[in-house]
Design a protein around this motif. Sequence first.
Motif, PDB file in Angstrom:
ATOM      1  N   GLU A 103      19.439   2.549 111.959  1.00 51.98           N
ATOM      2  CA  GLU A 103      18.239   2.988 112.695  1.00 51.98           C
ATOM      3  C   GLU A 103      17.388   1.735 112.273  1.00 51.98           C
ATOM      4  N   LYS A 104      17.074   1.268 111.109  1.00 46.17           N
ATOM      5  CA  LYS A 104      15.953   0.426 110.751  1.00 46.17           C
ATOM      6  C   LYS A 104      16.492  -1.119 111.393  1.00 46.17           C
ATOM      7  N   LEU A 105      17.654  -1.428 111.498  1.00 41.83           N
ATOM      8  CA  LEU A 105      18.103  -2.598 111.976  1.00 41.83           C
ATOM      9  C   LEU A 105      17.699  -2.626 113.550  1.00 41.83           C
ATOM     10  N   LEU A 106      18.043  -1.454 114.243  1.00 42.11           N
ATOM     11  CA  LEU A 106      17.904  -1.402 115.586  1.00 42.11           C
ATOM     12  C   LEU A 106      16.477  -1.566 115.949  1.00 42.11           C
ATOM     13  N   GLU A 107      15.580  -1.002 115.101  1.00 45.40           N
ATOM     14  CA  GLU A 107      14.254  -0.882 115.480  1.00 45.40           C
ATOM     15  C   GLU A 107      13.710  -2.308 115.207  1.00 45.40           C
ATOM     16  N   GLU A 108      13.971  -3.160 114.204  1.00 43.93           N
ATOM     17  CA  GLU A 108      13.718  -4.284 114.137  1.00 43.93           C
ATOM     18  C   GLU A 108      14.162  -5.178 115.006  1.00 43.93           C
ATOM     19  N   GLU A 109      15.341  -5.155 115.622  1.00 49.09           N
ATOM     20  CA  GLU A 109      15.953  -5.829 116.705  1.00 49.09           C
ATOM     21  C   GLU A 109      15.055  -5.551 118.009  1.00 49.09           C
ATOM     22  N   GLU A 110      14.672  -4.442 118.150  1.00 47.73           N
ATOM     23  CA  GLU A 110      13.861  -4.047 119.183  1.00 47.73           C
ATOM     24  C   GLU A 110      12.362  -4.656 119.261  1.00 47.73           C
ATOM     25  N   LYS A 111      12.129  -4.636 118.291  1.00 43.04           N
ATOM     26  CA  LYS A 111      10.585  -5.546 118.048  1.00 43.04           C
ATOM     27  C   LYS A 111      10.640  -6.839 118.013  1.00 43.04           C
ATOM     28  N   ARG A 112      11.864  -7.542 117.657  1.00 40.17           N
ATOM     29  CA  ARG A 112      11.928  -8.781 117.796  1.00 40.17           C
ATOM     30  C   ARG A 112      12.209  -9.316 119.259  1.00 40.17           C
ATOM     31  N   LEU A 113      12.957  -8.380 120.040  1.00 43.60           N
ATOM     32  CA  LEU A 113      13.206  -8.552 121.569  1.00 43.60           C
ATOM     33  C   LEU A 113      11.843  -8.466 122.242  1.00 43.60           C
ATOM     34  N   GLN A 114      10.898  -7.569 121.754  1.00 46.04           N
ATOM     35  CA  GLN A 114       9.618  -7.438 122.500  1.00 46.04           C
ATOM     36  C   GLN A 114       8.697  -8.570 122.299  1.00 46.04           C
ATOM     37  N   LYS A 115       8.969  -8.923 121.108  1.00 47.26           N
ATOM     38  CA  LYS A 115       7.892 -10.013 120.838  1.00 47.26           C
ATOM     39  C   LYS A 115       8.472 -11.334 121.410  1.00 47.26           C
ATOM     40  N   GLU A 116       9.774 -11.600 121.607  1.00 49.69           N
ATOM     41  CA  GLU A 116      10.171 -12.907 122.394  1.00 49.69           C
ATOM     42  C   GLU A 116       9.775 -12.743 123.751  1.00 49.69           C
ATOM     43  N   ARG A 117       9.522 -11.516 124.186  1.00 49.92           N
ATOM     44  CA  ARG A 117       9.294 -11.084 125.812  1.00 49.92           C
ATOM     45  C   ARG A 117       7.854 -11.645 125.811  1.00 49.92           C
ATOM     46  N   GLU A 118       7.301 -10.823 125.121  1.00 44.95           N
ATOM     47  CA  GLU A 118       5.587 -11.335 125.411  1.00 44.95           C
ATOM     48  C   GLU A 118       5.303 -12.928 125.061  1.00 44.95           C
ATOM     49  N   GLU A 119       5.986 -13.813 124.289  1.00 40.84           N
ATOM     50  CA  GLU A 119       5.800 -14.980 123.897  1.00 40.84           C
ATOM     51  C   GLU A 119       6.203 -15.604 125.279  1.00 40.84           C
ATOM     52  N   GLU A 120       7.513 -15.465 126.041  1.00 41.47           N
ATOM     53  CA  GLU A 120       7.824 -16.025 127.209  1.00 41.47           C
ATOM     54  C   GLU A 120       6.780 -15.860 128.306  1.00 41.47           C
ATOM     55  N   GLU A 121       6.373 -14.517 128.420  1.00 38.15           N
ATOM     56  CA  GLU A 121       5.279 -14.113 129.535  1.00 38.15           C
ATOM     57  C   GLU A 121       4.115 -14.961 129.318  1.00 38.15           C
ATOM     58  N   LEU A 122       3.695 -15.109 128.089  1.00 35.57           N
ATOM     59  CA  LEU A 122       2.512 -16.064 127.898  1.00 35.57           C
ATOM     60  C   LEU A 122       2.428 -17.622 128.381  1.00 35.57           C
ATOM     61  N   ASN A 123       3.764 -18.028 128.262  1.00 39.13           N
ATOM     62  CA  ASN A 123       4.089 -19.369 128.464  1.00 39.13           C
ATOM     63  C   ASN A 123       4.384 -19.641 130.020  1.00 39.13           C
ATOM     64  N   ASN A 124       5.062 -18.568 130.556  1.00 37.86           N
ATOM     65  CA  ASN A 124       5.500 -18.680 131.980  1.00 37.86           C
ATOM     66  C   ASN A 124       5.025 -17.612 132.829  1.00 37.86           C
ATOM     67  N   PRO A 125       4.300 -17.850 133.815  1.00 35.01           N
ATOM     68  CA  PRO A 125       3.716 -16.916 134.696  1.00 35.01           C
ATOM     69  C   PRO A 125       4.937 -16.397 135.638  1.00 35.01           C
ATOM     70  N   MET A 126       5.793 -17.146 136.136  1.00 30.37           N
ATOM     71  CA  MET A 126       7.135 -16.607 136.697  1.00 30.37           C
ATOM     72  C   MET A 126       7.711 -15.438 135.897  1.00 30.37           C
ATOM     73  N   LYS A 127       7.965 -15.798 134.723  1.00 28.31           N
ATOM     74  CA  LYS A 127       8.726 -15.038 133.887  1.00 28.31           C
ATOM     75  C   LYS A 127       7.946 -13.513 134.094  1.00 28.31           C
ATOM     76  N   VAL A 128       6.667 -13.542 134.085  1.00 24.86           N
ATOM     77  CA  VAL A 128       5.881 -12.206 133.906  1.00 24.86           C
ATOM     78  C   VAL A 128       6.115 -11.434 135.435  1.00 24.86           C
ATOM     79  N   LEU A 129       6.403 -12.263 136.365  1.00 24.42           N
ATOM     80  CA  LEU A 129       6.649 -11.737 137.731  1.00 24.42           C
ATOM     81  C   LEU A 129       8.174 -10.948 137.918  1.00 24.42           C
TER      82      LEU A 129
END
Length: 181
Positions: A103-129
């Motif tokens: 469970e702990k590894l799964l939560e960490e992986e989920e947080k990492r994916l969320q962080k990557e997604r947020e970073e992508e969205e900051l740099n690329n407005p098309m990715k947000v869409l």
Amino acid sequence: KYYPPDFDPAKIPKLKLPKDRQYVVRLMAPFNMRCKTCGEYIYKGKKFNARKETVQNEVYLGLPIFRFYIKCTRCLAEITFKTDPENTDYTMEHGATRNFQAEKLLEEEEKRLQKEREEEELNNPMKVLENRTKDSKLEMEVLEILQKLKELNQRQASVDFEAMLKQYKELEEEQRRKEQE
């Protein structure tokens, strides 16, 4: 209790207790662990009489950190762990190794994916869409599935028990009449 009229509580000397005083407490193992000396598995929820002390010079946002000392159930080796209020968990110090926690590894992986997604969205407005359209599409699919499940439940829930009992009684009466004839 009786307090004499000349009683003054200020005259009672204060107890000088050490800061690192240890208390004996009854606790359950907060996670699965394995003793390093004998290899005994200690499962989460196993009860122990433990010594508890406040860790000196370690505080998290004003919360004290406690250290617990327990003994292995087989070899009586000392195992210590302490509280980790930052992660709402416990950290293993020595005497045992903490077992794998999916469970702990799964939560960490989920947080990492969320962080990557947020970073992508900051740099690329098309990715947000793109992400918004994917999310709305997924939400629509979930709503459709929920609607189908509700319809199925309503079909099954439309059973009228009163009508069933009435029909059963009519059948019984008809059988009685046939038997009497």
